[in-house]
Every structure is written in C-alpha cells, then in structure tokens.
Scaffold this active site. Structure first.
Site, short mmCIF file in Angstrom:
data_model
loop_
_atom_site.label_atom_id
_atom_site.label_comp_id
_atom_site.label_asym_id
_atom_site.label_seq_id
_atom_site.Cartn_x
_atom_site.Cartn_y
_atom_site.Cartn_z
CG ASP A 104 -2.28 0.72 0.95
OD1 ASP A 104 -2.33 1.31 -0.08
OD2 ASP A 104 -2.95 0.88 2.04
CG HIS A 105 -1.20 4.74 0.56
ND1 HIS A 105 -1.84 6.00 -0.41
CD2 HIS A 105 -2.37 4.36 0.92
CE1 HIS A 105 -2.90 6.04 -0.50
NE2 HIS A 105 -3.37 4.83 0.10
CG ASP A 139 -0.20 8.30 -2.50
OD1 ASP A 139 -0.35 9.09 -3.20
OD2 ASP A 139 -0.79 8.04 -1.33
CD GLU A 169 -4.27 8.44 -3.47
OE1 GLU A 169 -4.81 9.72 -2.97
OE2 GLU A 169 -3.72 7.53 -3.13
CD GLU A 177 -3.79 3.03 5.32
OE1 GLU A 177 -3.22 2.00 6.06
OE2 GLU A 177 -4.78 3.55 5.38
CG HIS A 223 -6.64 6.97 3.88
ND1 HIS A 223 -5.65 7.51 3.19
CD2 HIS A 223 -6.68 5.78 2.83
CE1 HIS A 223 -5.26 7.16 2.18
NE2 HIS A 223 -5.78 6.17 1.68
CG HIS A 261 -6.75 4.43 -1.99
ND1 HIS A 261 -5.62 4.76 -1.86
CD2 HIS A 261 -6.64 3.09 -2.94
CE1 HIS A 261 -4.53 4.01 -2.46
NE2 HIS A 261 -5.58 3.18 -3.11
CB SER A 264 -13.23 1.96 6.60
OG SER A 264 -12.29 0.84 6.56
CG ASN A 283 -7.11 0.06 -0.89
OD1 ASN A 283 -7.26 -0.65 -1.66
ND2 ASN A 283 -6.22 0.90 -0.72
#
Length: 358
Positions: A104-105, A139, A169, A177, A223, A261, A264, A283
């Site tokens: 990830d990032h 990213d 991105e 993150e 995020h 991204h 949640s 994600n």
C-alpha cells in the site's frame, strides 16, 4: 471467464483476474494486514466466501510484521513485507483462491523500500519465474502531476518484465495511512480531493503501453471513518474518467482498472456507484482493525479475571485456557472473517473466484 491456478497471481493470471472483475461488474476487498493472524483471517474469509482477494501491507504494517525490536526501520520494512509475502505464497494455494499480493501507499521517501522489494521480486523471478509480489503502489499524489508520472514510468518499466503491476494515485485521498497522506481540513474547499479526468487520461496514455497500471482516482474519499458531511463523495468522477479514456482511445467501455481508497465507512450506495464505474479493488483497513479489536475486546470483557490472574482467586482454578493467546487471537480472527463476509457480499465477489478447483 478465464481460470487461474490458486495462489498469488502475476502476469497473465493477474490481468485475467482484473478482467474477470471488469466483465463481472464486481470488486475485490483489499485488506491491510499486520501479522499472520490477519493474513490467515483474510484467507479464511476469502475461501469461505468463494472469492478472490487482495492482501496488502503498508510500510508500518511491514515494520510490525518483522518486529518492532529490529533497530533498522528500513530493513524491517523490507524483511517484514517479504516475510508476509512468503507466508501468503505458502498458504494461498491451500485455501484454493487467487490472491493479489500488494504493498500500500509509498510516497517519495519510501521509494527505497519499494526498490528493495522489487529487487527481491527480480531475484525470485529469476529463480522461479514468478515475482514475490503482484503489484506495488506508488503514491506521489501530493507532487506535481509531471513528477508523479515520470517516477511512475520509471518504476513500471522495472515491474512490467516481472509480470507485476503498478497502482498510482491521482488527486489526494484525505486522511493518513501510516504516515502517508493529506490532512483533512474541516470546512475547507478540499478541491485536491477530486481528480480531474484529463489527468487520468494523461496517466493512462503514458503508462498503459508499458505495463499493467491501476489508478486510484480521488473522488472525495478519505482514509478512516470520517464525520458525515466533512467531504462529499462524487463517484461520478470515476464515470467521467472512464468516458474520457474510452472516447480518446476508442476502447471498450470502462477501460480503466480503478481503485477505491478509504472504503471503510462508505455507504452502500457510494460503494455500488463506484463499482458500477469500474472499481475492481476497494481498500479496507480501519473497519478490519476495528473488527479485530472489537472481537478481542468483547472476549476480555467476558473473562476479565483471566487477564488479571493466572489462578482465579475466588475458585482457585487455573485460568490458562482463557488467557491462552490462541483463544483470544482466534476470536479476533473470527471477527475479521465476519466483517469480510459483508464485504464480499457488498462488492459482489462472493462465489466468483477465478481459481481453478482441484
């Protein structure tokens, strides 16, 4: 629909999985892991739901996987990510599903981390014909577009011969993150949270001829779980980006492999819209962390004495069977599995694994 061998995908099996998501109109949950407990829970949930999945690790997750006691933080990030990858390679075949293995990032300061991981994949490819990872994320969204794309081109040129992909991105996903991200200001215009379709087209024209590229186009997503009304999600930006590329390249509908991204806390309507516009990967990190913590927390609250005494002071009975880490860690794993049951259903991937059954 093309079938692939169970396990970690790369090369043709990676593109076949992306194509299956595109043609089937569904997306895969991408779960950030921090140890064998979370990895095993994700594999269990994917197998139980007959779905493929994305397992990914951030730089901080990789450091934790290797152990916070290692004094060299960079080395720990490299070894932790490699250890996680080998764990997944070993077990994913046994679970009978296809796994995209991803980091990830990583912003500019973390490029050395990716460089070392790519070197490991190059060594693995020479030895086995397969890379260690499926893809990496670079990213550089906080940098000027030209610098973002120039660095992305250089990295994809290393990845493509290995059958690996690159996720980039465009625009800025709010929040943080593992130290990579952008502060979200209450009441601010936050125009940087919305990617422009012309930037997506420029990136696609430059990168897609080199290798497999996926794009995290920001449409107001953030995020973490954020306060309602703080930002406005605009999934139509994804639709506009797809149309811009389709018209310019005369390709078929929704040619872009898009990434969502900050999944949640999003509503079902927002998720459905994003998937309908060509998102193949969403994600999930914050929700999964909370699911694990909630499961363990409930267990501790149900058995408080076991976490204070080895022998129950009121009954003189040993408490080992309750404080045994395998008991409460397993509760946390099952809580992750339960949350992922929802994710596979919502994203439409349940029962649609492309892995060949033995």
């Amino acid at each position: 629909m093309s079938r692939v061998s169970p396990g970690v995908v790369s090369g043709a099996s990676y593109t076949a999985l992306i194509k299956a998501c595109h043609e089937g109109g569904y997306a895969l949950p991408a779960i950030n892991v921090v140890g064998t407990d979370s990895v095993n829970a994700v594999l269990e949930a994917a197998a139980r739901n007959g779905s493929d999945v994305v397992i990914q690790v951030s730089n901080g997750g990789a450091r934790f996987y290797a152990g916070e006691g290692l004094p060299d933080a960079h080395r720990a990030r490299v070894l932790g990510a490699a250890s996680m990858a080998r764990h997944v390679h070993l077990l994913a075949k046994e679970y009978g599903i296809a796994v995209i293995l991803h980091t990830d990032h990583a912003d500019r300061k973390l490029i050395p981390w990716l460089d070392d991981l790519i070197t490991l994949s190059e060594e693995e490819f020479r030895a086995t014909g397969k890379p260690l990872f499926t893809s990496h994320m670079l990213d550089l969204s906080a940098e000027p577009l030209e610098e973002n794309l120039a660095t992305s081109v250089a990295m994809l040129k290393r990845l493509a011969p290995l059958g690996m992909g690159l996720e980039i991105e465009l625009g800025v996903t709010g929040g943080e993150e593992d130290g990579v991200g952008h502060d979200l200001e209450d009441g601010a215009d936050n125009a940087h949270l919305y990617t422009q379709p012309e930037d997506v087209l420029k990136a696609w024209n430059l990168l897609s001829p080199i290798g497999t590229v996926s794009i995290a186009a920001s449409f107001g997503n953030v995020h973490g779980v954020y306060k309602p009304g703080n930002v406005q999600l605009r999934p139509e930006i994804l639709k506009n980006s797809q149309e811009a590329v389709e018209q310019a390249t005369q390709s078929g509908p929704k040619p872009l492999p898009l990434v969502f991204h900050g999944g949640s806390g999003s509503t079902l309507a927002e998720i459905d819209a994003a998937v309908s516009y060509g998102v193949f990967k969403m994600n999930l990190d914050t929700d999964i962390q909370f699911a694990f913590a909630q499961g363990v927390g409930h267990y501790v609250l149900e058995h408080p004495v076991a976490f204070q005494h080895q022998i129950d002071p009121s009954t003189d009975k040993p408490m080992k069977s309750l404080y045994d880490p395998r008991k409460w860690l397993r509760v946390g794993e099952k809580s992750i599995v339960g949350r992922l049951d929802e994710a596979f259903e919502i994203l439409g991937s349940k029962g649609r694994s492309v892995a060949r059954k033995a």
